[in-house]
Write a protein that holds these residues in place. Structure first.
Motif, mmCIF file in Angstrom:
data_model
loop_
_atom_site.group_PDB
_atom_site.id
_atom_site.type_symbol
_atom_site.label_atom_id
_atom_site.label_comp_id
_atom_site.label_asym_id
_atom_site.label_seq_id
_atom_site.Cartn_x
_atom_site.Cartn_y
_atom_site.Cartn_z
ATOM 1 N N ASP A 191 3.735 -1.120 -7.139
ATOM 2 C CA ASP A 191 2.973 -0.839 -5.912
ATOM 3 C C ASP A 191 2.691 -2.101 -5.103
ATOM 4 O OD1 ASP A 191 3.026 1.745 -6.608
ATOM 5 O OD2 ASP A 191 0.931 1.861 -7.314
ATOM 6 N N SER A 192 2.250 -3.153 -5.829
ATOM 7 C CA SER A 192 1.915 -4.408 -5.134
ATOM 8 C C SER A 192 3.139 -4.959 -4.414
ATOM 9 C CB SER A 192 1.420 -5.472 -6.102
ATOM 10 O OG SER A 192 0.417 -4.976 -6.905
ATOM 11 N N ARG A 194 5.765 -3.334 -3.314
ATOM 12 C CA ARG A 194 6.141 -2.528 -2.133
ATOM 13 C C ARG A 194 5.306 -2.986 -0.943
ATOM 14 N NH1 ARG A 194 7.396 1.897 -5.421
ATOM 15 N NH2 ARG A 194 5.285 2.706 -5.357
ATOM 16 N N GLU A 195 4.046 -3.344 -1.231
ATOM 17 C CA GLU A 195 3.156 -3.880 -0.202
ATOM 18 C C GLU A 195 3.636 -5.276 0.238
ATOM 19 O OE1 GLU A 195 0.751 -2.096 1.115
ATOM 20 O OE2 GLU A 195 0.193 -3.777 2.453
ATOM 21 N N ARG A 196 4.011 -6.097 -0.776
ATOM 22 C CA ARG A 196 4.480 -7.466 -0.491
ATOM 23 C C ARG A 196 5.727 -7.458 0.382
ATOM 24 N NH1 ARG A 196 3.499 -8.721 -6.606
ATOM 25 N NH2 ARG A 196 1.419 -9.639 -6.517
ATOM 26 N N LEU A 197 6.521 -6.411 0.224
ATOM 27 C CA LEU A 197 7.754 -6.306 1.008
ATOM 28 C C LEU A 197 7.431 -6.336 2.498
ATOM 29 C CD1 LEU A 197 10.784 -6.018 0.762
ATOM 30 C CD2 LEU A 197 10.517 -3.574 0.453
ATOM 31 N N LYS A 198 6.268 -5.761 2.844
ATOM 32 C CA LYS A 198 5.862 -5.770 4.251
ATOM 33 C C LYS A 198 5.194 -7.091 4.634
ATOM 34 C CE LYS A 198 4.383 -1.142 3.746
ATOM 35 N NZ LYS A 198 3.097 -0.518 3.567
ATOM 36 N N THR A 199 4.336 -7.615 3.741
ATOM 37 C CA THR A 199 3.515 -8.779 4.115
ATOM 38 C C THR A 199 4.163 -10.117 3.771
ATOM 39 O OG1 THR A 199 2.361 -8.581 2.019
ATOM 40 C CG2 THR A 199 1.311 -7.577 3.952
ATOM 41 N N ASN A 200 4.663 -10.266 2.569
ATOM 42 C CA ASN A 200 5.268 -11.537 2.164
ATOM 43 C C ASN A 200 6.288 -11.318 1.051
ATOM 44 O OD1 ASN A 200 5.896 -14.161 1.626
ATOM 45 N ND2 ASN A 200 3.796 -14.888 1.820
ATOM 46 N N PRO A 201 7.512 -10.951 1.442
ATOM 47 C CA PRO A 201 8.525 -10.560 0.448
ATOM 48 C C PRO A 201 8.865 -11.666 -0.558
ATOM 49 C CG PRO A 201 9.502 -10.840 2.629
ATOM 50 C CD PRO A 201 8.031 -10.874 2.818
ATOM 51 N N CYS A 207 6.351 -11.928 -8.987
ATOM 52 C CA CYS A 207 5.640 -10.823 -9.630
ATOM 53 C C CYS A 207 5.816 -10.877 -11.147
ATOM 54 C CB CYS A 207 6.136 -9.473 -9.103
ATOM 55 S SG CYS A 207 5.252 -8.088 -9.850
ATOM 56 N N LYS A 208 4.712 -10.542 -11.854
ATOM 57 C CA LYS A 208 4.751 -10.642 -13.317
ATOM 58 C C LYS A 208 5.275 -9.351 -13.968
ATOM 59 C CE LYS A 208 2.080 -14.662 -13.526
ATOM 60 N NZ LYS A 208 2.205 -15.061 -12.140
ATOM 61 N N SER A 209 5.419 -8.265 -13.178
ATOM 62 C CA SER A 209 5.845 -7.004 -13.789
ATOM 63 C C SER A 209 7.320 -7.079 -14.231
ATOM 64 C CB SER A 209 5.634 -5.826 -12.829
ATOM 65 O OG SER A 209 6.873 -5.285 -12.423
#
Ligand code: ATP
Ligand code: MG
Length: 422
Positions: A191-192, A194-201, A207-209
């Motif tokens: 989820d985070s 997908r959000e980062r893709l918009k704000t700061n890809p 990402c740790k996942s």
């Protein structure tokens, strides 16, 4: 009974020797490299971090401890990192007018609202440096060299990973390629991200996942998109590191969590601890000073997690790889029986302390036997045993606790002089 707040640590006397040792190494190395210490507040107006770290970063979005000034209700934050506050201070105090490069370092506590686990606490200590006003790759190299020197002197084996994330000329191209790549696998991202893709890809690479990590494996690499200037800068940096005999690995996945980085980013990683293995991270932040209202002054720095370094040292000790320094023990313990002896002990102990020598005597009205047991427990090197007889004669026996054969009669009035010469 109260307990410490979640995610904080008590650093007890037994461990403090390790910290003091580490800080001494840091201060000496920093001074040799021409860095001066700066001490800034542990909280600032929230805007300092929102502007200076970046409103889309995890630090600002999730990890800040916010407080409100009772008077005018202004929002402030406990400092989550060092650079933004130092830059605020450099700008406010006009330090950029001094001879450049300006080289500063700090040691102190930082605060992040994170899920506490081994190597990750809500209050932790960092040593950090900031070097302002030098564009050259040799500045990047010398900052990295300081981190490397400190880590090796502290006794940490670590691997240096470097990368270049380009500048405002070449990053847009990279960003586009990255977005296209992640867009094609959007549904698999967390989820985070997908959000980062918009704000700061770029931050998806951080990402740790597990799943995001595996998707990031085949993502386009920053170094394939660098403009000529950034490419030259990176090549020069590598050459400089080789020149200084500092081993490194180019790791295209390092992008660092903060918004302000350009070109050089780096991390030192230790494999002596578990998941939280990054012991130091840093990079170049050429636009930050002007972002915080100062002149167009470039900068490069790092933050080293001291709390994590202590974990590494303890892990190495438990594997039998190193022995850690112990607290200093007294040179002399004066055991006494009777009022007169007690007074002599107190007076002589104080005389030794004034000469800078660690000495102890009884403060608990213990029996002679119990005093000897205590002297042994605290590791006193020499013991002087005094009763009325010794005081009347003006002489006593000085015992070397490590060598039963080493016993000598000394004149009481010469005690301090003799101990000082030992
Ligand atoms: P991480 O990826 O581990 O979250 P970070 O990128 O958030 O690290 P930086 O902001 O670069 O960390 O901070 C520099 C160093 O400070 C880290 O490399 C780490 O050693 C240490 N550090 C960061 N956050 C914590 C924490 N919550 N507890 C202990 N040490 C920390
Ligand atoms: Mg973090």
């Amino acid at each position: 009974m109260f307990q410490k707040p979640k995610g904080t640590l008590d650093i007890l006397p037994e461990e403090i020797v390790l910290w003091q040792n580490m800080e001494e190494i840091i201060r000496k190395s920093a001074a040799c490299a021409g860095f001066s210490e700066i001490r800034i507040p542990t909280f600032e107006l929230s805007g300092v971090y929102k502007r200076g770290v970046g409103a889309t970063t995890d630090i600002v979005k999730k990890e800040m401890f916010t407080l409100f000034d009772k008077g005018d209700n202004v929002e402030m934050c406990l400092r989550p990192e060092g650079t933004a506050g130092v830059v605020r201070s450099v700008v406010e105090n006009g330090l950029f007018n001094e001879a450049l490069p300006l080289k500063l370092y700090y040691i102190g506590p930082f605060f992040r609202y994170e899920k506490p686990q081994a190597g990750r606490s809500r209050e932790f200590y960092q040593f950090g440096t900031e070097l302002f006003g030098a564009h050259s790759p040799s500045a990047d190299a010398s900052v990295i060299a300081l981190a490397s020197d400190v880590l090796s002197k502290i006794g940490i084996d670590s691997e240096l990973n470097i990368n270049s994330i380009g500048c405002k000329e070449c990053r847009p191209n990279y960003r586009k390629a990255l977005c296209d790549y992640f867009e094609s696998r959007k549904d698999e991202l967390c989820d985070s991200c997908r959000e980062r893709l918009k704000t700061n890809p770029l931050r998806i690479l951080d990402c740790k996942s597990k799943i995001c990590k595996s998707i990031a494996e085949n993502a386009p690499k920053t170094i394939d998109f660098l403009c000529e200037d950034c490419k030259t800068h990176f090549e020069e940096l590598k050459k400089n590191l080789e020149l200084m005999n500092i081993k490194y690995t180019v790791n295209p996945k390092i992008v660092r969590g903060l918004d302000y980085y350009v070109r050089t980013v780096f991390e030192f990683v230790s494999d002596d601890i578990g998941a939280q293995s990054t012991v130091c991270g840093g990079g170049r932040y050429d636009g930050l000073v002007s972002e915080l209202g100062g002149p167009d002054l470039c900068g490069i720095g790092f933050g080293m997690g001291l709390t994590r370094l202590i974990l590494v040292l303890k892990a190495k000790e438990s594997k039998g790889l190193i022995t850690l320094p112990k607290a200093k023990s007294p040179v002399l313990y004066i055991a006494s029986m009777g009022k007169k002896a007690e007074e002599f002990a107190l007076k002589t102990t104080e005389e030794l302390r004034r000469r800078g020598i660690f000495a102890e005597c009884d403060l608990c009205e213990r029996s002679l036997k119990a005093q000897m047991k205590y002297a042994d427990k605290i590791g006193a090197k020499y013991v002087l045993v005094l009763g009325d007889n010794e005081l009347d004669a003006g002489v006593a026996e000085l015992k070397n606790m490590a060598d039963k054969e080493d016993r000598r009669e000394i004149k009481l009035e010469e005690t301090a002089d003799i101990i000082e010469r030992i």
